[in-house]
Design a protein around this motif. Structure first.
Motif, PDB file in Angstrom:
ATOM      1  N   GLY A  30     -18.728 -17.147  17.922  1.00 23.33           N
ATOM      2  CA  GLY A  30     -19.379 -18.230  18.653  1.00 23.33           C
ATOM      3  C   GLY A  30     -20.635 -17.836  19.396  1.00 23.33           C
ATOM      4  O   GLY A  30     -21.054 -18.538  20.321  1.00 23.33           O
ATOM      5  N   PRO A 188     -20.349 -16.788  11.326  1.00 22.71           N
ATOM      6  CA  PRO A 188     -21.821 -16.827  11.361  1.00 22.71           C
ATOM      7  C   PRO A 188     -22.462 -15.459  11.483  1.00 22.71           C
ATOM      8  O   PRO A 188     -23.606 -15.268  11.066  1.00 22.71           O
ATOM      9  CB  PRO A 188     -22.120 -17.685  12.605  1.00 22.71           C
ATOM     10  N   ASP A 208     -24.828 -22.835  18.324  1.00 28.00           N
ATOM     11  CA  ASP A 208     -23.827 -23.892  18.245  1.00 28.00           C
ATOM     12  C   ASP A 208     -23.568 -24.340  16.803  1.00 28.00           C
ATOM     13  O   ASP A 208     -23.553 -25.531  16.507  1.00 28.00           O
ATOM     14  CB  ASP A 208     -24.260 -25.081  19.104  1.00 28.00           C
ATOM     15  N   GLY A 209     -23.366 -23.368  15.916  1.00 27.25           N
ATOM     16  CA  GLY A 209     -23.014 -23.690  14.548  1.00 27.25           C
ATOM     17  C   GLY A 209     -24.177 -23.901  13.608  1.00 27.25           C
ATOM     18  O   GLY A 209     -23.966 -24.116  12.400  1.00 27.25           O
ATOM     19  N   ALA A 369     -25.667 -25.797   8.616  1.00 23.44           N
ATOM     20  CA  ALA A 369     -24.856 -26.247   9.743  1.00 23.44           C
ATOM     21  C   ALA A 369     -23.390 -26.122   9.372  1.00 23.44           C
ATOM     22  O   ALA A 369     -22.943 -26.670   8.360  1.00 23.44           O
ATOM     23  CB  ALA A 369     -25.183 -27.695  10.091  1.00 23.44           C
ATOM     24  N   LEU A 370     -22.634 -25.374  10.192  1.00 29.66           N
ATOM     25  CA  LEU A 370     -21.199 -25.289   9.991  1.00 29.66           C
ATOM     26  C   LEU A 370     -20.542 -26.577  10.455  1.00 29.66           C
ATOM     27  O   LEU A 370     -20.915 -27.146  11.485  1.00 29.66           O
ATOM     28  CB  LEU A 370     -20.606 -24.110  10.769  1.00 29.66           C
ATOM     29  N   ASP A 371     -19.552 -27.016   9.698  1.00 27.76           N
ATOM     30  CA  ASP A 371     -18.796 -28.208  10.062  1.00 27.76           C
ATOM     31  C   ASP A 371     -17.938 -27.881  11.287  1.00 27.76           C
ATOM     32  O   ASP A 371     -17.091 -26.984  11.221  1.00 27.76           O
ATOM     33  CB  ASP A 371     -17.908 -28.629   8.886  1.00 27.76           C
ATOM     34  N   PRO A 372     -18.123 -28.564  12.423  1.00 31.15           N
ATOM     35  CA  PRO A 372     -17.350 -28.226  13.620  1.00 31.15           C
ATOM     36  C   PRO A 372     -15.858 -28.490  13.460  1.00 31.15           C
ATOM     37  O   PRO A 372     -15.038 -27.895  14.189  1.00 31.15           O
ATOM     38  CB  PRO A 372     -17.961 -29.126  14.706  1.00 31.15           C
ATOM     39  N   PRO A 375     -14.563 -25.015   9.727  1.00 32.09           N
ATOM     40  CA  PRO A 375     -15.552 -23.927   9.621  1.00 32.09           C
ATOM     41  C   PRO A 375     -15.603 -23.265   8.253  1.00 32.09           C
ATOM     42  O   PRO A 375     -16.355 -22.312   8.067  1.00 32.09           O
ATOM     43  CB  PRO A 375     -15.093 -22.941  10.701  1.00 32.09           C
ATOM     44  N   LEU A 378     -20.044 -25.710   5.083  1.00 28.50           N
ATOM     45  CA  LEU A 378     -21.403 -25.666   5.589  1.00 28.50           C
ATOM     46  C   LEU A 378     -22.262 -26.631   4.798  1.00 28.50           C
ATOM     47  O   LEU A 378     -22.047 -26.845   3.603  1.00 28.50           O
ATOM     48  CB  LEU A 378     -22.016 -24.270   5.477  1.00 28.50           C
TER      49      LEU A 378
END
Length: 412
Positions: A30, A188, A208-209, A369-372, A375, A378
């Motif tokens: 994170g 990440p 933040d992703g 962008a990672l899917d919140p 994970p 993307l």
């Protein structure tokens, strides 16, 4: 909007021995990062956080950061840009899509610049380095169509060319997406390590992703000097050095690419003019060589004429013609009509600002962008500038070249 209360008001920066590769010091998945050629910032933990959306997101973020800085005491004998209190952030491309923009004051920041390294802590955060957890490579990555298929993208480009011929619109940037799904959550830090190693001339980032390596610096403010690197006009590399030199020369002479580049440079110069004096805009671009593509590039420089922070300058510049088009209002309307996807924070400003207002903000390109909520998933993004001479098949090929950095980072 949400903020986490500061646990204490003291921000301490101390010189430390060289930590080695910065992205290798992130303790977990994170963390935040902004690294180029080995220098920059990595950070973890949150002492304060802002989430905001809508057309006033930049103004609200700038106001919040001033309020945060007014509540803290800084002990900073190092005294370099990026020491003391620093916030890292990532902002939505659009005003009205509801995407949240994020600005974070980390609890710990590890930085390096010009052979000097430092550690900044907020409140009671421990000064000792955290021990990084192991980083695993992505496993079993498969790709699928995003919201915009290749065929649909070519159709959108063709429609944009027709629109340009029939209206005052001169250029519009159209993006497409690609879905990647792994068997396990993607760390990440793996992506950051691969991007920083393979694309050292780019600004590798994670907020933040949102992870990527952008070749385009929206704005840097440092000791009163404002700089911006403008990219527009692209050609794919072949891997043959002699052939690539020929292609670079053709790019530098291409009327279509020079036209696209001119729009982007003009939009940056016009946006900076109210805030700067003594602006230097080179008459001709240079060719920036990256491992996967070559770009026409221009470095704009000026002297700050007001007290705008780097974040406020980024707000004044966004969106440039390099990621939107020109005229801006017509280009935004064309994007809304033709693009067919939600950009989120893709092509928005990403970077950092310190308590003095200094900072660096790039454009979130070559990113994913990672899917919140999952994970393992993307969304990868790429975009191309469309002008009167654009060819749909060539623009699709260019977008595929721009997806290469993130596909390589995922191990494809």
């Amino acid at each position: 909007m949400s903020t986490l209360p500061l646990t204490a008001t003291l921000v301490r920066t101390r010189a430390v021995p060289d930590p080695g590769p910065l992205v290798g010091r992130l303790p977990g998945a994170g963390g935040l990062a902004w690294v180029r050629r080995g220098d920059g910032l990595v950070a973890w933990g949150e002492a304060a956080r802002l989430e905001v959306s809508g057309p006033d997101r930049f103004a609200e973020a700038a106001r919040w950061w001033r309020e945060v800085c007014a509540t803290i005491l800084v002990d900073d004998p190092v005294g370099l840009p990026g020491t003391g209190a620093v916030a890292l952030g990532s902002f939505a491309f659009g005003d009205d899509d509801g995407t949240r923009s994020v600005l974070v004051l980390p609890r710990v920041v590890l930085g390096r610049r010009g052979g000097r390294a430092w550690l900044t802590t907020v409140g009671d955060a421990p000064e000792a380095d955290a021990v990084p957890e192991p980083v695993a490579a992505p496993v079993g990555v498969v790709y699928g169509e995003g919201a915009v298929s290749p065929v649909r993208y070519e159709e959108a480009v063709a429609e944009a060319v027709r629109l340009i011929a029939a209206s005052p619109l001169e250029k519009v940037v159209l993006a497409r997406d690609l879905l990647a799904v792994a068997e396990q959550p993607v760390d990440p830090r793996w992506l950051l390590g691969r991007l920083a190693t393979r694309y050292p001339a780019c600004w590798t980032f994670a907020v933040d992703g949102l992870v990527g390596a952008t070749p385009e610096l929206l704005v840097r403010l440092e000791r009163g000097l404002v700089t911006s690197r403008v990219l527009a006009g692209t050609i794919r590399r072949t891997g043959d050095d002699d052939r690539d030199l020929v292609l670079a020369a053709s790019l530098a002479r291409s009327s279509k690419d020079l036209e696209e580049h001119e729009y982007a440079v003009r939009s940056v110069a016009d946006a900076l003019a109210p805030h700067c004096t003594g602006m230097n805009v080179p008459e001709t671009p240079f060719v920036l060589h990256l491992p996967n593509v070559m770009h026409l590039a221009t470095d704009v420089a000026a002297v700050a004429a007001d007290r705008s922070s780097s974040l406020e300058l980024a707000a004044a510049l966004h969106p440039t013609a390099a990621v939107c088009g020109t005229p801006r209002d017509l280009a935004l309307a064309a994007i809304d009509r033709l693009e067919g996807l939600d950009r989120g924070r893709y092509a928005g400003p990403v970077g950092w600002v310190d308590a003095t207002g200094a900072g660096e903000w790039g454009i979130a390109l070559r990113s994913a962008a990672l899917d919140p909520d999952d994970p393992r998933r993307l969304t990868l993004y790429a975009g191309c500038g469309i002008v009167a001479g654009s060819d749909p098949e060539a623009e699709l090929a260019e977008s595929q070249a721009k997806l290469v950095p993130m596909r390589d980072a995922l191990g494809a």
